[in-house]
Write an enzyme that holds these catalytic residues in place. Sequence first.
Site, PDB file in Angstrom:
ATOM      1  CD  GLU A 148      39.311  29.801  41.895  1.00  0.00           C
ATOM      2  OE1 GLU A 148      40.165  30.395  41.201  1.00  0.00           O
ATOM      3  OE2 GLU A 148      38.084  29.895  41.694  1.00  0.00           O
ATOM      4  CG  ASP A 149      41.836  33.454  42.214  1.00  0.00           C
ATOM      5  OD1 ASP A 149      40.887  32.646  42.386  1.00  0.00           O
ATOM      6  OD2 ASP A 149      41.676  34.560  41.684  1.00  0.00           O
ATOM      7  CG  ASP A 172      34.331  35.200  48.654  1.00  0.00           C
ATOM      8  OD1 ASP A 172      34.398  35.257  49.881  1.00  0.00           O
ATOM      9  OD2 ASP A 172      33.744  36.063  47.972  1.00  0.00           O
ATOM     10  CG  PHE A 185      37.968  42.802  47.208  1.00  0.00           C
ATOM     11  CD1 PHE A 185      36.851  42.029  46.928  1.00  0.00           C
ATOM     12  CD2 PHE A 185      38.869  43.071  46.180  1.00  0.00           C
ATOM     13  CE1 PHE A 185      36.622  41.546  45.646  1.00  0.00           C
ATOM     14  CE2 PHE A 185      38.643  42.596  44.896  1.00  0.00           C
ATOM     15  CZ  PHE A 185      37.523  41.824  44.626  1.00  0.00           C
ATOM     16  NE  ARG A 204      43.459  39.784  36.079  1.00  0.00           N
ATOM     17  CZ  ARG A 204      42.469  39.068  36.610  1.00  0.00           C
ATOM     18  NH1 ARG A 204      42.712  38.217  37.581  1.00  0.00           N
ATOM     19  NH2 ARG A 204      41.231  39.204  36.176  1.00  0.00           N
TER      20      ARG A 204
HETATM   21  P1  IMP Z   1      33.266  32.171  45.108  1.00  0.00           P
HETATM   22  O1  IMP Z   1      32.417  31.518  44.055  1.00  0.00           O
HETATM   23  O2  IMP Z   1      32.467  33.086  45.987  1.00  0.00           O
HETATM   24  O3  IMP Z   1      34.107  31.194  45.910  1.00  0.00           O
HETATM   25  O4  IMP Z   1      34.198  33.174  44.356  1.00  0.00           O
HETATM   26  C1  IMP Z   1      35.364  32.846  43.818  1.00  0.00           C
HETATM   27  C2  IMP Z   1      35.844  33.927  42.886  1.00  0.00           C
HETATM   28  O5  IMP Z   1      35.445  35.259  43.276  1.00  0.00           O
HETATM   29  C3  IMP Z   1      37.346  33.918  42.922  1.00  0.00           C
HETATM   30  O6  IMP Z   1      37.861  33.024  41.992  1.00  0.00           O
HETATM   31  C4  IMP Z   1      37.663  35.356  42.595  1.00  0.00           C
HETATM   32  O7  IMP Z   1      37.695  35.504  41.187  1.00  0.00           O
HETATM   33  C5  IMP Z   1      36.522  36.158  43.153  1.00  0.00           C
HETATM   34  N1  IMP Z   1      36.870  36.716  44.476  1.00  0.00           N
HETATM   35  C6  IMP Z   1      36.364  36.366  45.673  1.00  0.00           C
HETATM   36  N2  IMP Z   1      36.926  37.062  46.674  1.00  0.00           N
HETATM   37  C7  IMP Z   1      37.836  37.874  46.089  1.00  0.00           C
HETATM   38  C8  IMP Z   1      38.777  38.839  46.602  1.00  0.00           C
HETATM   39  O8  IMP Z   1      38.901  39.116  47.813  1.00  0.00           O
HETATM   40  N3  IMP Z   1      39.539  39.457  45.680  1.00  0.00           N
HETATM   41  C9  IMP Z   1      39.452  39.202  44.348  1.00  0.00           C
HETATM   42  N4  IMP Z   1      38.613  38.314  43.828  1.00  0.00           N
HETATM   43  C10 IMP Z   1      37.797  37.659  44.692  1.00  0.00           C
HETATM   44 MG    MG Z   2      38.902  33.224  40.288  1.00  0.00          MG
END
Ligand code: IMP
Ligand code: MG
Length: 172
Positions: free
Chosen positions: A97-98, A101, A150, A163
């Site tokens: 995963e990238d 959050d 962000f 990207r």
């Molecule tokens: P989570 O479900 O809140 O953990 O969100 C995960 C997804 O939200 C990541 O895979 C990203 O696609 C997106 N995301 C969360 N924070 C960021 C950020 O700072 N930049 C870009 N995408 C984000």
């Molecule tokens: Mg993602």
Amino acid sequence: MPSDLKILIKHQDISKAVDRLAAEICKDYHGKNPLLIGILKGSFIFMADLVRKINTPLQVDFVRLSSYGSGTESSGKIKVISKLTEPVKDRHVIVVEDIIDTGLTTQYFVEYLKRKKPASVRLCALTEKPSRRKTKTKIDYLGFTVPDKFIVGYGIDWDEKYRYLPDICYIE
Ligand code: IMP
Ligand code: MG
């Protein structure tokens, strides 16, 4: 680089982290033919760099997940919108995963995978924002902890932009 962006992690440092993660994965999965599953689109560059540094046979697959709901925060209601093509049963799976959050996306996907009876599931994330976490999801292989900003670049987008940037940046 666009003027509203500031560099947070330079590509040379990303590269060192990728080397470190690949070495850890290689040591833990030697001879196990792991299946690395990247979550699209954000993980595509990380995955491509990572697999070329893991010096043991492995396979790759990708999924596309959507978080339905509005706003920039994930709703926790996640849907798998493009299915896996490789069988997961009895495989040693590593989810790539990238960014973690809130953790809701990954938590949902790991639960989804576990129903398919893999031999094991671990999580490899390039970045995490611990301040925003809502789940206890364990990150087995982590690149960087990032502040509550962000971030974009190295595969990660803001509204499909940025990207392509080689460094990880944040939006001011
Ligand atoms: P989570 O479900 O809140 O953990 O969100 C995960 C997804 O939200 C990541 O895979 C990203 O696609 C997106 N995301 C969360 N924070 C960021 C950020 O700072 N930049 C870009 N995408 C984000
Ligand atoms: Mg993602």
